[in-house]
Design an enzyme around this catalytic site. Structure first.
Site, PDB file in Angstrom:
ATOM      1  N   ASN A 234      -5.261   4.938  -4.547  1.00  0.00           N
ATOM      2  CA  ASN A 234      -5.724   5.774  -3.446  1.00  0.00           C
ATOM      3  C   ASN A 234      -5.676   7.218  -3.944  1.00  0.00           C
ATOM      4  OD1 ASN A 234      -5.593   3.336  -2.110  1.00  0.00           O
ATOM      5  ND2 ASN A 234      -3.768   3.863  -0.932  1.00  0.00           N
TER       6      ASN A 234
ATOM      7  N   LYS B 215     -11.664  10.723   8.589  1.00  0.00           N
ATOM      8  CA  LYS B 215     -12.311  10.518   7.287  1.00  0.00           C
ATOM      9  C   LYS B 215     -13.467   9.523   7.345  1.00  0.00           C
ATOM     10  CE  LYS B 215      -8.338  11.723   4.363  1.00  0.00           C
ATOM     11  NZ  LYS B 215      -7.355  12.001   5.417  1.00  0.00           N
TER      12      LYS B 215
ATOM     13  N   TRP C  92     -12.685   5.516   1.974  1.00  0.00           N
ATOM     14  CA  TRP C  92     -11.745   5.679   3.091  1.00  0.00           C
ATOM     15  C   TRP C  92     -12.279   6.751   4.027  1.00  0.00           C
ATOM     16  CZ3 TRP C  92      -7.925   2.540   4.389  1.00  0.00           C
ATOM     17  CH2 TRP C  92      -7.063   2.947   5.411  1.00  0.00           C
TER      18      TRP C  92
ATOM     19  N   ASN D  20       0.845  -1.190   0.000  1.00  0.00           N
ATOM     20  CA  ASN D  20       0.000   0.000   0.000  1.00  0.00           C
ATOM     21  C   ASN D  20       0.880   1.240   0.000  1.00  0.00           C
ATOM     22  OD1 ASN D  20      -2.739   1.436   0.599  1.00  0.00           O
ATOM     23  ND2 ASN D  20      -1.363   2.237   2.158  1.00  0.00           N
ATOM     24  N   GLU D  21       0.830   2.022  -1.083  1.00  0.00           N
ATOM     25  CA  GLU D  21       1.509   3.323  -1.177  1.00  0.00           C
ATOM     26  C   GLU D  21       3.009   3.246  -0.902  1.00  0.00           C
ATOM     27  OE1 GLU D  21      -0.533   6.248   1.196  1.00  0.00           O
ATOM     28  OE2 GLU D  21      -2.258   6.296  -0.147  1.00  0.00           O
TER      29      GLU D  21
ATOM     30  N   TYR E  50      -6.318  16.601  -1.005  1.00  0.00           N
ATOM     31  CA  TYR E  50      -4.873  16.808  -0.922  1.00  0.00           C
ATOM     32  C   TYR E  50      -4.312  17.491  -2.167  1.00  0.00           C
ATOM     33  CZ  TYR E  50      -4.869  13.631   3.082  1.00  0.00           C
ATOM     34  OH  TYR E  50      -5.102  13.042   4.295  1.00  0.00           O
TER      35      TYR E  50
END
Length: 735
Positions: free
Chosen positions: A428, A529, A508, A373-374, A434
């Site tokens: 994502n 969130k 999310w 993930n990321e 952002y």
């Protein structure tokens, strides 16, 4: 026969001042009495360090038996000692493991000691993450007694029975891992959910792998029909039953393609999912079964059909609920950072992935194994692709029946190798929060499909923070209002829903969760969130938006009830419902009727001074709220920093074209905090200008993250002027 003795009570706990390899000798008065599960940093989530847990238990020890200490999970690195004898170490916070206790166990009283260390180690995942790294022994501990001949408990924490395949054709592949088989045989019994025998066979314990065929199996069909069977393995020595284990499972196939999307048993199923962490207000990372039941009841109410269990292995009870309730599940390991040249952390990831798969591949709900993930948050490197390929190979070797998956962040370009190493990719993406604007979702997705027509794409995260204290008639990015969260999800989901090439998406997040690194939106140590609050007591208005588009249970909901004090003669009222027509009443008078779908807007609704009662009706459904008309706007509804947008990253991105804020060869806030802390010159700047941030122990565990990103996580405490001042001082220092 196997006997399990719970070891959840009568523990002692002490926090140590440093990490140690063996339990120190301590005065008994230093300890605190605790029971398990125990999370020692529940009230101080940023704290990390080594702790000692110990308990004494009596047992009468038959010499001819075997004994194992089984741990469902211990946060961080765990070192286990029994009567002063070191039994083993486990490096990872989330998976089950067991150690052999036979040689160290004695008749009478025994002393069990566990060093539980949630310090961030460079070879233990996760290296970093936007969630709290809890500490403690937070799942069950037990002593397991077996015959000398038994199903193996030491194979990566499994009970000794493996369900390797259970497809829709009814073919069942089984394997048992057996210790001291001798002259033993294994009997396999397959029963349906009513207990009726569906298949059975018997084989020599020296060759325990078998294939069985269940004719005309009733398939596990997700929420439509989450039908489960049960496989029991019995170990016989002559006519004596010496061990027995049992696992639930379901027959089903899961496939994915760029053109057809996700297929369950050959039929397309679009995934409308939510993601969740395991923590719960007041419980930390140790939610009770009742609290998990509450979570799944809320997920059922919102109408999701899929769950991403982020970002690590969750408790068995959660996977069981996914099976029983029919949720397509994405299970993953905490691989969130893959620094170049760190072979040890990749080895640890491979071990955690092996544990995740072999402990959970009997669950029919799990259709995706997430390997990363990321990981590109600090950039990509050639070794990263090789290492992800290795993790993908672990999946394919251990469980080729499921989908290997990865979640990339927005900065991963469409042509990156990270998009071609697994069966499926999720992105994502946070347009309108952002970076970018909410309208950018459609263009991003369209471009990805055009560039990569053969890559199955989903959206694995999207959302915005919401503080229920803040409200407005004119929502905007980073005002943290409940109204902006609704606006964001309405726009983002519209683009996601319109893209029929996506195999699905995960909101999310379903619930607010703890994140020790955050100080944002008026809430510390919290990622807000969620569609539901951390204590699960309040469904935010955005929850009802998704309930309107996903759920078939009739309902109506008036949004804005927490925005009680209104200034003005009229207001706009929003209603969420999955019914085709709703009627609004104000102070007993019918105001009007709206027809449509999901969101209904009533404009110019009059309010009298003081209290007003509004309700909405549709069929047998009704919802009511109270609004109060006031003479002056209620300033408590306004986020104090409203209008400043992102304090750091987005603002710097806008200024960079006009002013070179990141000159070549000089330091800046775009550098990694680890590099800045390593250089005494730049470290002095940070200690002088940002003492609260660099003084946080978590800062040293996130060395690969840029200072800009960390400042963005602390948006409430760092102004643009402070960031500019720090950046200017760093610019004056050459690398």
């Amino acid at each position: 026969m196997r006997k399990t003795i719970s070891l959840m009570k009568n523990w002692q706990f002490v926090r140590l001042d440093r990490s140690v390899q063996v339990p120190p000798e301590l005065d008994n008065r230093m300890f605190t009495a605790v029971s398990l599960p125990h999370v020692w940093n529940k009230d101080a989530p940023a704290d990390a360090g080594c702790c000692l847990y110990q308990c004494r238990f009596p047992i009468g020890r038959p010499e001819e038996h075997c004994y194992f200490l089984a741990f469902e999970a211990v946060a961080g690195v765990a070192r286990v000692f029994l009567n002063g004898v070191f039994l083993g170490e486990h490096r990872g916070s989330y998976s089950r493991f067991a150690v052999d206790a036979r040689e160290a166990l004695k008749s009478g009283e025994n002393l069990l000691q566990v060093l539980a260390d949630n310090t961030r180690y460079e070879d233990v995942n996760p290296l970093m993450g936007d969630f709290t790294y809890w500490g403690g022994i937070y799942r069950d501990v037990s002593l397991v007694e077996t015959d000398m001949a038994h199903f193996d408990l030491l194979y990566f924490g499994t009970p000794g029975l493996e369900i390797l395949k259970a497809g829709r054709d009814g073919l069942l592949r089984l394997n048992a891992r057996i210790c001291a088989p001798g002259k033993c045989t294994v009997e396999y019994l397959v029963a349906d959910s009513e207990g009726a025998l569906a298949a059975q066979c018997r084989t020599d314990a020296a060759s325990p792998s078998v294939e069985l065929k269940v004719p005309r199996p009733r398939l596990w069909q997700g929420k439509d029909d989450p039908y489960l069977y049960r496989c029991t393995a019995r170990l016989w020595r002559g006519g004596e039953l010496v061990d027995e284990i049992s696992l639930p499972f379901g027959f089903r196939d899961a496939e994915i393609s760029a053109q057809k999307g996700f297929l369950l048993n050959g039929a397309p199923l679009h995934l409308n999912g939510v993601a969740k962490h395991q923590d719960f207000a007041g419980a930390g990372c140790a939610p009770s079964e009742e609290q998990l039941d509450r979570d799944f009841a809320l997920i059922g109410e919102v109408g999701a059909n899929a769950i991403r269990l982020s970002h690590y292995q969750h408790p068995q009870y959660a996977y069981n609920l996914c099976d029983q309730l029919g949720y397509i599940t994405w299970a993953e390991i905490p691989m969130l950072s893959m620094p170049e040249g760190n072979a040890a952390v990749v080895e640890n990831a491979a071990t955690q992935l092996t544990e995740l798969i072999v402990q959970n591949r009997h669950h029919p709900a799990i259709c995706f194994w997430g390997v990363q993930n990321e990981i590109a948050m600090m950039g990509e490197h050639l070794g990263m692709y090789r290492d992800v390929e290795r993790l993908n190979a672990v999946v394919k070797d251990l469980d080729p029946t499921r989908i290997s998956a990865a979640a990339n962040l927005y900065s991963v370009k469409n042509n990156s190798s990270l998009n071609f190493l697994n069966d499926a990719v999720g992105y994502n993406i946070y347009f309108g929060w952002y970076y970018g604007e909410m309208k950018d979702y459609a263009a991003f997705l369209e471009k990805f499909h055009a560039d990569n027509p053969d890559v199955p794409l989903g959206v694995t995260e999207y959302g915005v923070d919401c503080n229920l204290a803040y409200h407005t008639d004119n929502p905007e990015c980073r005002d943290y209002t409940e109204e902006f969260q609704c606006l964001f999800h309405e726009n983002a989901y519209a683009a996601i829903q319109a893209d029929r090439l996506l195999w699905g998406s995960f909101v999310w997040n379903m619930f607010d969760f703890s994140s020790a690194i955050r100080d944002e939106g008026g809430v510390k140590a919290r990622n807000s969130k969620g569609l539901v609050t951390y204590d699960r007591e309040t469904r935010k208005d955005a929850f009802y938006f998704y309930k309107a588009v996903w759920s078939e249970t009739p309902f109506v909901h008036l949004a804005g009830r927490r925005y009680r004090n209104r200034c003005g003669e009229t207001v706009t009222v929003k209603v969420y419902s999955n019914l085709p027509e709703v009627a609004l009443y104000v102070n007993g008078v019918r105001f009007g009727t709206q027809t449509g779908k999901t969101s209904f807007i009533f404009e110019n609704v009059p309010l009298r001074m003081g209290g007003n009662t509004l309700w909405v009706e549709s069929g047998h459904c009704r919802d009511e709220m109270e609004l109060c008309r006031v003479t002056e706007p209620d300033q408590s509804y306004t986020y104090p920093l409203k209008g400043q947008g992102s304090k750091v990253s987005n603002w710097f991105a806008r200024k960079k074209a006009a002013v070179d804020l990141f000159p070549e060869g000089c330091y800046s806030i775009s550098d990694r905090i680890g590099d800045l802390l390593a250089d005494p010159r730049t470290r002095a700047v940070l200690e002088a200008e940002l003492p609260d941030i660099v003084g946080n122990p978590r800062a040293r565990t996130m060395g690969g993250m840029t200072l800009m990103r960390i400042l963005d996580y602390n948006a409430d405490t760092v102004t643009q002027e402070q960031a500019m001042k720090v950046n200017a001082q760093l610019n004056a220092i050459q690398k």
